[in-house]
Design a protein around this motif. Structure first.
Motif: not given
Length: 443
Positions: A59-60, A95-96, A104-105, A321-324
């Motif tokens: 996530a950056g 971090a964005k 970002k999404a 972070g894709l697990h969200h």
């Protein structure tokens, strides 16, 4: 000189110096850096620092795994570098700038669901407990459940549904509140917006197919169907973002002396109308397509392949972070198909990770690379996932992962899930020991 002064100096040098640090914070085990130029960080040298267990970017943020003493390391680093630390939220915002549109999404999605996780866990445990006392026939030679024999537990079963329903059935309220909070809009109006999506006066969307008469708001020149979006995720997300965006824009153009009246009125009412005319039906369609694709993958002749890939890939997804995104998919599956086969695989992945760590403790080699723990866990998770999907295991809800996750499994699937749990424990444990003895994947 403090305990980590030398290591902190090394990290400062290898990360590209003070000028390369935009922000720094820490969590329970990791230093979290937002770097002006991530390519300046010398990962190989950083990972050779004595107290560093590994690195990754998520996530950056460039994250350095230190362990339980990260707070002491962080304090020494701040003293050595002269860089002022920031909160985790501030670091996330900084971090964005290092993220692409997709990242970002996903970051926004994660920030929406994170505040809801405590409620979802409680709801999962409650529904799981109701499974045990209400659906499993323990008593009278396997013919009756606990609530059929004992009035007290029947009362408990009925009472707990009050909380379970509030969490899952009225989930859109939590989502629109969370979006309002995250974007800086008026939170109470976000709550009101969510209530307008699940109001008791609305026809439950799942009853539309069998309804003989759908109520409408009749404006004379047009009619709007009074359909609710109970337990729906995507309609609530779309409505929440439209409301927050509209309110923030209105704040910029409406004079301060009338903003208290005008801004809430002109942001809430149009959003509610748009939500029921456009966003609700659109979100329903999008959610249905996503859940149908996943459900097809889980029930097709190639479901074993789908399960193997998901089981193997879930742990790396956590790092990215894709697990969200699985939270939204799970909740959509629960709403549309009255259960989810995806969440049991997530619970099994957590169990597999724990088993691999347990094996490392057994081998008394705490300083090995995390990769050596992760690969056996991913293999065990993959095999357990194949077993779970092959045996058609479904959960009534999502909730707490790991061993307690069995409480959320449908009663008729609990034995099958227990078999998958054993696989998720045994295979990573054995493979971790074998990999260690063979020297596989050592640094």
């Amino acid at each position: 000189m403090s305990k980590f002064t030398n290591e902190a100096k090394q990290l400062l040098e290898y990360i590209g110096g003070k000028d390369n640090i935009s922000a720094v914070s820490h969590c329970v085990t990791r230093m979290r850096f937002v770097l002006n130029n991530p390519s300046k960080a010398d990962v190989d040298k950083i990972e050779k620092i004595k107290c560093v267990k590994g690195t990754f970017t998520q996530a950056g943020q460039f994250q350095v795994i230190v362990g339980n003493e990260v707070t002491n390391f962080y304090n020494d680093f701040v003293n050595v570098s002269g860089v002022d630390g920031v909160s985790k939220d501030s670091a996330k915002e900084a971090a964005k700038k290092n993220m692409n549109v997709a990242q970002k999404a996903l970051a926004h999605l994660a920030e929406i669901f994170s505040p809801l996780i405590p409620a979802i866990i409680v709801g999962g445990l409650i529904l799981g407990f109701r499974n045990i006392i209400g659906d499993i026939k323990f008593l009278e030679n396997g013919t009756k459940s606990i609530i059929q024999v004992y009035q007290f537990w029947a009362g408990v079963h009925s009472f707990l549904w009050l909380i379970g329903e509030a969490i899952f059935f009225f989930l859109p309220v939590g989502i629109t509140w969370s979006i309002s909070k995250k974007m800086g809009a008026t939170q109470i109006l976000g709550i009101v917006l969510g209530i307008t999506l699940v109001s008791p006066q609305l026809l439950n969307a799942y009853a539309v197919a069998t309804a003989t008469n759908i109520p409408v708001w009749d404006f004379g020149f047009a009619q709007v169907k009074m359909i609710g979006y109970q337990a729906q995720v995507i309609p609530a997300i779309l409505a929440g973002f439209v409301f927050a965006s509209l309110e923030l824009k209105l704040r910029k153009i409406v004079p301060e002396y009338i903003s208290m009246i005008v801004v809430p009125f002109l942001s809430l009412i149009p959003t509610v109308l748009i939500a029921h005319v456009i966003l609700g039906p659109l979100g329903w369609k999008i959610g249905s397509v996503i859940s149908n694709v996943v459900y097809t993958g889980l029930t097709s002749s190639l479901n074993w392949l789908f399960a193997a890939i998901f089981g193997f890939a879930y742990a790396p997804l956590v790092i990215t972070g894709l697990h969200h995104m699985t939270n939204a998919i799970d909740l959509q599956l629960m709403a549309q198909f009255w259960g989810t086969s995806l969440w049991p695989m997530i619970a099994l992945s957590n169990i597999a990770q724990g088993s691999a760590v347990l094996a490392m403790l057994y081998m008394n080699k705490d300083d090995e690379e995390e990769k050596q723990v992760a690969i056996p866990a991913m293999i065990g998770s993959s095999i357990a996932a194949i077993t779970s999907v092959g045996l058609k295991v479904m959960a009534n809800s999502i909730g707490i992962g790991g061993l307690p996750g069995i409480l959320s499994i449908k009663p008729q699937n609990m034995l099958s899930f227990a078999i998958a749990m054993i696989i998720a424990v045994v295979i990573p444990f054995i493979l971790t020991i074998v990999f260690h003895k063979k020297g596989v994947l050592k640094k």
